[in-house]
Design a protein around this motif. Structure first.
Motif, PDB file in Angstrom:
ATOM      1  N   ALA A 162      43.224  36.863  44.721  1.00  0.00           N
ATOM      2  CA  ALA A 162      44.270  35.916  45.116  1.00  0.00           C
ATOM      3  C   ALA A 162      45.649  36.539  44.919  1.00  0.00           C
ATOM      4  CB  ALA A 162      44.139  34.640  44.297  1.00  0.00           C
ATOM      5  N   ASP A 163      46.602  36.113  45.738  1.00  0.00           N
ATOM      6  CA  ASP A 163      47.968  36.623  45.619  1.00  0.00           C
ATOM      7  C   ASP A 163      48.523  36.333  44.224  1.00  0.00           C
ATOM      8  OD1 ASP A 163      47.894  37.469  48.225  1.00  0.00           O
ATOM      9  OD2 ASP A 163      48.950  35.709  49.019  1.00  0.00           O
ATOM     10  N   GLY A 164      49.316  37.263  43.734  1.00  0.00           N
ATOM     11  CA  GLY A 164      49.992  37.053  42.459  1.00  0.00           C
ATOM     12  C   GLY A 164      49.154  37.345  41.240  1.00  0.00           C
ATOM     13  N   THR A 165      48.015  38.044  41.423  1.00  0.00           N
ATOM     14  CA  THR A 165      47.164  38.378  40.282  1.00  0.00           C
ATOM     15  C   THR A 165      47.294  39.848  39.935  1.00  0.00           C
ATOM     16  OG1 THR A 165      45.260  38.845  41.704  1.00  0.00           O
ATOM     17  CG2 THR A 165      45.472  36.605  40.859  1.00  0.00           C
ATOM     18  N   THR A 166      47.225  40.140  38.653  1.00  0.00           N
ATOM     19  CA  THR A 166      47.189  41.525  38.185  1.00  0.00           C
ATOM     20  C   THR A 166      45.833  41.878  37.588  1.00  0.00           C
ATOM     21  OG1 THR A 166      48.085  40.877  36.025  1.00  0.00           O
ATOM     22  CG2 THR A 166      49.666  41.526  37.720  1.00  0.00           C
TER      23      THR A 166
END
Length: 490
Positions: free
Chosen positions: A141-145
């Motif tokens: 998902a977007d915004g995950t590290t």
């Protein structure tokens, strides 16, 4: 060492457990794919079948009809050279549906930052699996590290999945997905996310969560379990939030809790049993000479094995918002000869020796404030594990500073919160591990490595100037057959 030499070395190791699940040799970590299917409880687990190091992840496999008699089956899932999981078949879970077993797992490759999700299906009772052939959730998902470790469960007519994550804004998270058919999944947003929060023993909930799991209880409450991951140090501790699900998100109580108060418990995984119980296993790691969890260890290389699974625990909601953990009721059937049945008072000046116990022992203990149980493991009394009901604070202190004469073993002391004027405990000892349960359902798990040449003995004493009352029972822990995990091929 050759495989034959490794197994011969492990078979003579006095630290190898008798009743905790693990294969005959080599590395084991997270429990995976806990599921009841085709009349058996299935426990899969992270396993390196070739060495005692944290590498080359496969799924090992145990099954049991009753949680007592366990059969070690061949490796269920292995990396595919050149495939999406060539770097390892990492953690996940499994579901039983329409006569088949579907495993969900993190597919690791060294050239990818994230671990995308994929699946494999078994039509022969969970023994062999056919991989999907393509990724199930190819992108994080977007915004995950950080993104890994799927947990799938049935919710009415549909399926849901949590994936552990770290977010770019500094929060750890459990992300959620939904599917109607176990094959096409849609991202549904954040189920629970929190910035690092301090815990009572100096640890915290960290910036990333692994192995996010969800238990929904009959009273409408639920619990999110996770494993706190530090970006620099790696695995830290197991944590949970209780609360309620509302409008597709988990509304958690303000304060997170330690799932286990000891230093050596991680990656808890859930199984919803046919009788409605929530059962839980976890990874119990080593406390030898490694710099951090999963790092190479000279001692582990010499030993030829590392890690074990906890004994199964029953998980229920408590009256005060905490989770209550008990040893699975089936474990009572492992009790063999009763070695100790005693009650009395003891002091620091006049400790009381209660006799010898097995290296695999089921102990029940009640300690008045100031009381101390000492497990002596050397003839001269210089090697021992102490469990003390603190006279002033009322906390229970478990001290392993003198628990091994081998200087490579880790020390330290660990504490339970106070529970009243008396502390009632059940302690499951198994060669190099102690799982301790309090009357309120709290737990503390730790490793120790006794090397003393004497029989193990239970001694009751006290701290301070007074005396303290005690009650003690001790039974041998007797595995069915000869040695759980020693006599099957992986």
């Amino acid at each position: 060492m050759t495989e034959t030499e490794t197994r011969a070395t492990v078979a003579l190791d006095t630290h190898f457990p008798a009743v905790h699940l693990r294969p005959p040799a080599h590395w084991i970590n997270d429990p995976n794919g806990l599921v009841f299917h085709d009349g058996h409880y299935h426990v899969y687990f992270q396993h390196n079948p070739h060495s005692a190091r944290h590498a080359d992840m496969h799924w090992g496999h145990f099954r049991s009809p009753d949680l007592i008699h366990w059969e070690l089956l061949p490796v269920a899932l292995a990396p595919t050279p050149g495939g999406d999981d060539e770097g390892g078949v990492w953690s996940g879970n499994a579901v039983s549906h329409d006569g088949r077993l579907t495993a969900f797992y993190s597919a690791k490759r060294d050239d990818r930052r994230h671990q995308p999700i994929t699946s494999a299906t078994s039509y022969d009772g969970g023994t062999t699996f056919t991989k999907r052939g393509s990724l199930l959730i190819p992108e994080a998902a977007d915004g995950t590290t950080m993104f890994r470790d799927p947990y799938v469960w049935r919710d009415g007519d549909s399926w849901r999945m949590l994936v552990g994550a770290a977010l770019a804004d500094g929060r750890a998270a459990a992300l959620q997905y939904a599917s109607a058919d176990l094959d096409d999944w849609s991202y549904e947003g954040i189920f629970l996310a929190r910035p690092p929060h301090p815990l009572r023993d100096g640890r915290n909930t960290e910036e990333g969560w692994e192995c996010a799991q969800y238990a929904a209880f009959p009273d409408g409450t639920g619990a999110v379990l996770a494993s706190a991951w530090d970006p620099q140090e790696g695995a830290s501790c197991a944590i949970y939030w209780t609360g309620r699900e509302q409008h597709g998100e988990f509304q958690a109580a303000a304060t997170p809790q330690l799932l286990d108060h000891g230093p050596d418990f991680y990656a808890p995984a859930l199984l919803h049993a046919p009788d409605g119980r929530w059962l839980m296993w976890a990874w119990i790691w080593e406390a030898r000479d490694e710099e951090r969890v999963g790092a190479p260890s000279v001692w582990t290389d010499e030993a030829g094995w590392a890690g074990m699974l906890s004994l199964p625990r029953e998980l229920t909601p408590g009256p005060d918002g905490e989770l209550v953990q008990r040893p699975a009721r089936e474990l009572l059937s492992l009790r063999g000869e009763r070695r100790i049945a005693a009650a009395g008072r003891a002091s620091a000046e006049q400790p009381v020796d209660l006799g010898e116990v097995s290296r695999a022992t089921d102990l029940t203990v009640t300690l008045e404030r100031g009381g101390r149980l000492r497990l002596l493991t050397s003839r001269d009394g210089t090697e021992y594990l102490d469990i003390v009901h603190h006279l002033v604070s009322g906390e229970l202190v478990v001290d392993r500073a003198h628990a091994s004469l081998d200087s490579r073993a880790k020390g330290g002391s660990w504490r339970f919160p106070a529970e009243g004027p008396d502390m009632t405990l059940r302690i499951l000892l198994d060669h190099s591990v102690a799982e301790i349960f309090t009357a309120a359902g709290r737990t503390l798990t730790l490793r120790s490595y006794p090397v003393g040449d004497g029989p193990w003995r239970v001694q009751m004493g006290a701290t301070g100037v007074g005396s303290a009352a005690y009650t003690v029972g001790a039974w041998d822990l007797t595995p069915p057959g000869q040695g759980v995990g020693r006599d099957a091929d992986s």
